[in-house]
Design a protein around this motif. Structure first.
Motif, PDB file in Angstrom:
ATOM      1  N   GLN A  69      -7.294  -4.235 -11.753  1.00 48.74           N
ATOM      2  CA  GLN A  69      -7.759  -3.793  -9.820  1.00 48.74           C
ATOM      3  C   GLN A  69      -8.411  -4.629  -8.961  1.00 48.74           C
ATOM      4  N   ASP A  81      -1.529 -12.857  -8.518  1.00 43.09           N
ATOM      5  CA  ASP A  81      -0.071 -12.799  -9.390  1.00 43.09           C
ATOM      6  C   ASP A  81       0.416 -13.309 -10.304  1.00 43.09           C
ATOM      7  N   GLN A  88      -0.462  -6.221 -15.934  1.00 43.09           N
ATOM      8  CA  GLN A  88       0.309  -6.587 -14.430  1.00 43.09           C
ATOM      9  C   GLN A  88      -1.671  -6.157 -13.633  1.00 43.09           C
ATOM     10  N   TRP A  89      -1.891  -6.979 -12.475  1.00 46.04           N
ATOM     11  CA  TRP A  89      -2.995  -6.539 -12.393  1.00 46.04           C
ATOM     12  C   TRP A  89      -2.339  -5.845 -10.589  1.00 46.04           C
ATOM     13  N   GLU A  90      -3.773  -4.858  -9.853  1.00 47.45           N
ATOM     14  CA  GLU A  90      -3.226  -4.349  -9.357  1.00 47.45           C
ATOM     15  C   GLU A  90      -4.296  -4.434  -7.949  1.00 47.45           C
ATOM     16  N   THR A  96      -6.759   4.356  -4.236  1.00 49.17           N
ATOM     17  CA  THR A  96      -5.259   4.428  -3.938  1.00 49.17           C
ATOM     18  C   THR A  96      -4.799   3.335  -3.312  1.00 49.17           C
ATOM     19  N   SER A  97      -3.750   3.122  -2.613  1.00 50.75           N
ATOM     20  CA  SER A  97      -3.574   2.796  -1.605  1.00 50.75           C
ATOM     21  C   SER A  97      -3.851   3.674   0.093  1.00 50.75           C
TER      22      SER A  97
END
Length: 507
Positions: A273, A399, A444-446, A496-497
């Motif tokens: 993250q 990304d 895949q990074w968040e 989290t979002s």
């Protein structure tokens, strides 16, 4: 040529050269530290198999009568040896360039400079520092490098110069304009600060630069940070915090200048993250160079990147481990080298340069991305939205660059652009370790983003003395939420979002 007596020494030479080239590329790749273990082992096996096969072909039939089949094997051996040598040469060259780039962007010692200038009025007869030896030189008390500049000038003219100290830069500049002093000593980065100030908009054309002094960054500010950050074995395991500082210039040196981009990038290599936090350039913060006197965040950069980091440390009650300074104009080349990026725009808008962006996703090349990151006048929230858009550009680049195929296909162009647009105190070993990690897991990074907000107003600052300039007063509740976010993230917890819902609005 293929007769055994003649061929044997040729085969020995060819075999010796190709074995040496294979050993060299394996050692080079190992020392670089970027290749994951499985790739490194695969490289060794492939090179060893090809080398053995070539040597077997080269020395084929040494004790037998020469036949067409033996000739064919020896020719194939020559071709394979040439292929191995050329491949090893190209690979070693790529590794050397990559190592050079990593060393370049990590070595700030030869690039970290402050440029102090001596200015006279445009119509002044002095053409160089020698002809100004008898002048009175004004300078601002807030210029941390002024005393070193004075010593340098005195040495250059071989006499102690006359000086006059003023409380602030506008006061010192006004003294030059009114004739109270004949010359002004000023950090050249302050010119843009002055021209943005009422009464000094034409100061750059009203004056001339007659002398420059290059000084080590922060040499007079008294701000020095030690870096207890993660070592090579920990940086891929523990969360860390990076200050991303940027200015829209073509300078390739890490100079003391205002920082138009102030983004904290928290990275958790375990949870994969990234948390990007934007702090507006006009945020009213304590300036460490002024013993905590209030100033605009962007002005802290005038005393070096350490000063900006310390100011953000104090604001968010945290510790920033590393910095990356980005030349956003150089960012154009990087974005083009990775085939462009896709960014999200919250609304339709035009820029002054004529670019148009639609609400939703936009595929952009380098120039379009730079215009997107620059724009502020199209938005009601101005600089705050620009900061969000800058984070969006960084997110899009992350990304794209975490794709293994993008890195491998465009490595040459990426290397060229990085040398022109980025400096960091991350060591070359740390960079190699992070790249190794990404190539190993191809994760895949968040990426999450959040922005500090506040209320605009006019106030005095440490850098500008009694002159009132626009500032943004921090929203204390928003600052507290950012502190909590950073504490949670750097403690290794996943976010989290819901954690980054923005409840505060800049005014």
């Amino acid at each position: 040529m293929f007769k055994n007596k003649v061929w044997k020494p040729i085969a020995i030479i060819l075999a010796f050269i190709e074995v040496l080239s294979v050993i060299y590329i394996i050692i080079s790749a190992g020392n670089l530290g970027i290749l994951p273990s499985r790739y490194f082992v695969l490289l060794i096996l492939c090179m060893a198999v090809l080398c053995i096969l070539s040597v077997w072909m080269l020395f084929s039939g040494m004790k037998k009568k020469l036949s067409p089949w033996i000739k064919i094997k020896r020719i194939l051996g020559i071709l394979l040896a040439i292929l191995i040598f050329v491949g090893s040469f190209q690979g070693s060259n790529m590794i050397a360039r990559l190592k050079s780039t990593m060393d370049t962007i990590s070595d700030t010692s030869s690039k970290a400079t402050a440029l102090e200038g001596v200015y006279v009025l445009a119509n002044d007869p002095a053409q160089d520092i020698s002809s100004a030896a008898d002048y009175t030189f004004g300078y601002a008390k807030t210029d941390s490098n002024a005393h070193q500049a004075i010593a340098n000038i005195s040495e250059a003219v071989r006499k102690k110069i006359n000086t006059e100290m003023y409380t602030s830069l506008p006061e010192a500049a006004e003294a030059l304009k009114s004739g109270k002093v004949e010359a002004l000593i000023m950090n050249e980065a302050y010119m843009s600060v002055l021209t943005d100030t009422d009464g000094f908009s034409s100061f750059d054309s009203d004056t001339r630069l007659i002398y420059e002094i290059s000084l080590a960054i922060g040499s007079g500010s008294g701000i020095s940070r030690t870096n207890p950050s993660a070592n090579l074995s920990e940086i891929t395991k523990s969360p860390f915090l990076v200050y991303v500082s940027g200015s829209d210039t073509r300078s390739q040196i890490l100079d003391q200048s205002r920082s138009d981009v102030n983004i904290l990038m928290a990275v958790n290599p375990t949870t994969k993250q990234v948390l990007l936090i934007n702090t507006p350039r006009d945020y009213y913060v304590s300036n460490p160079a002024g013993d905590g006197a209030k100033d605009k965040l962007t002005h802290c950069g005038l005393d070096g990147v350490d000063c900006s980091m310390e100011a953000l440390d104090l604001l968010y009650d945290t510790y920033i481990n590393h910095y990356i300074q980005i030349n956003f104009t150089g960012f154009v080349t990087l974005i083009d080298s990775i085939g462009g990026i896709t960014v999200y725009s919250p609304q339709d808008f035009y820029t002054a340069s004529g670019y148009y962006y639609t609400e939703g996703e936009n595929d952009l090349n380098g120039e379009e991305a730079l215009a997107f990151a620059r724009e502020r006048y199209s938005f009601e929230s101005g600089d705050n939205q620009r900061g969000k858009d800058q984070m969006e550009v960084i997110r899009a680049v992350i990304d794209k660059m975490t794709s293994t195929s993008v890195i491998l296909e465009n490595y040459q162009e990426i290397l060229n652009s990085l040398q022109d647009m980025m400096l960091t105190d991350l060591s070359a070993e740390d960079i190699a370790s992070l790249v190794n990690m990404q190539l190993s897991d191809n994760a895949q990074w968040e990426i999450f983003t959040y922005s500090a907000t506040g209320e605009g107003g006019m106030d005095t600052t440490y850098s500008m003395g009694d002159t009132y300039v626009y500032v943004m007063y921090p929203d204390e509740a928003c600052v507290e939420k950012i502190q909590e976010l950073l504490d949670k993230f750097l403690a290794g917890e996943e976010i989290t979002s819901a954690d980054v819902v923005e409840d505060f609005v800049s005014t």
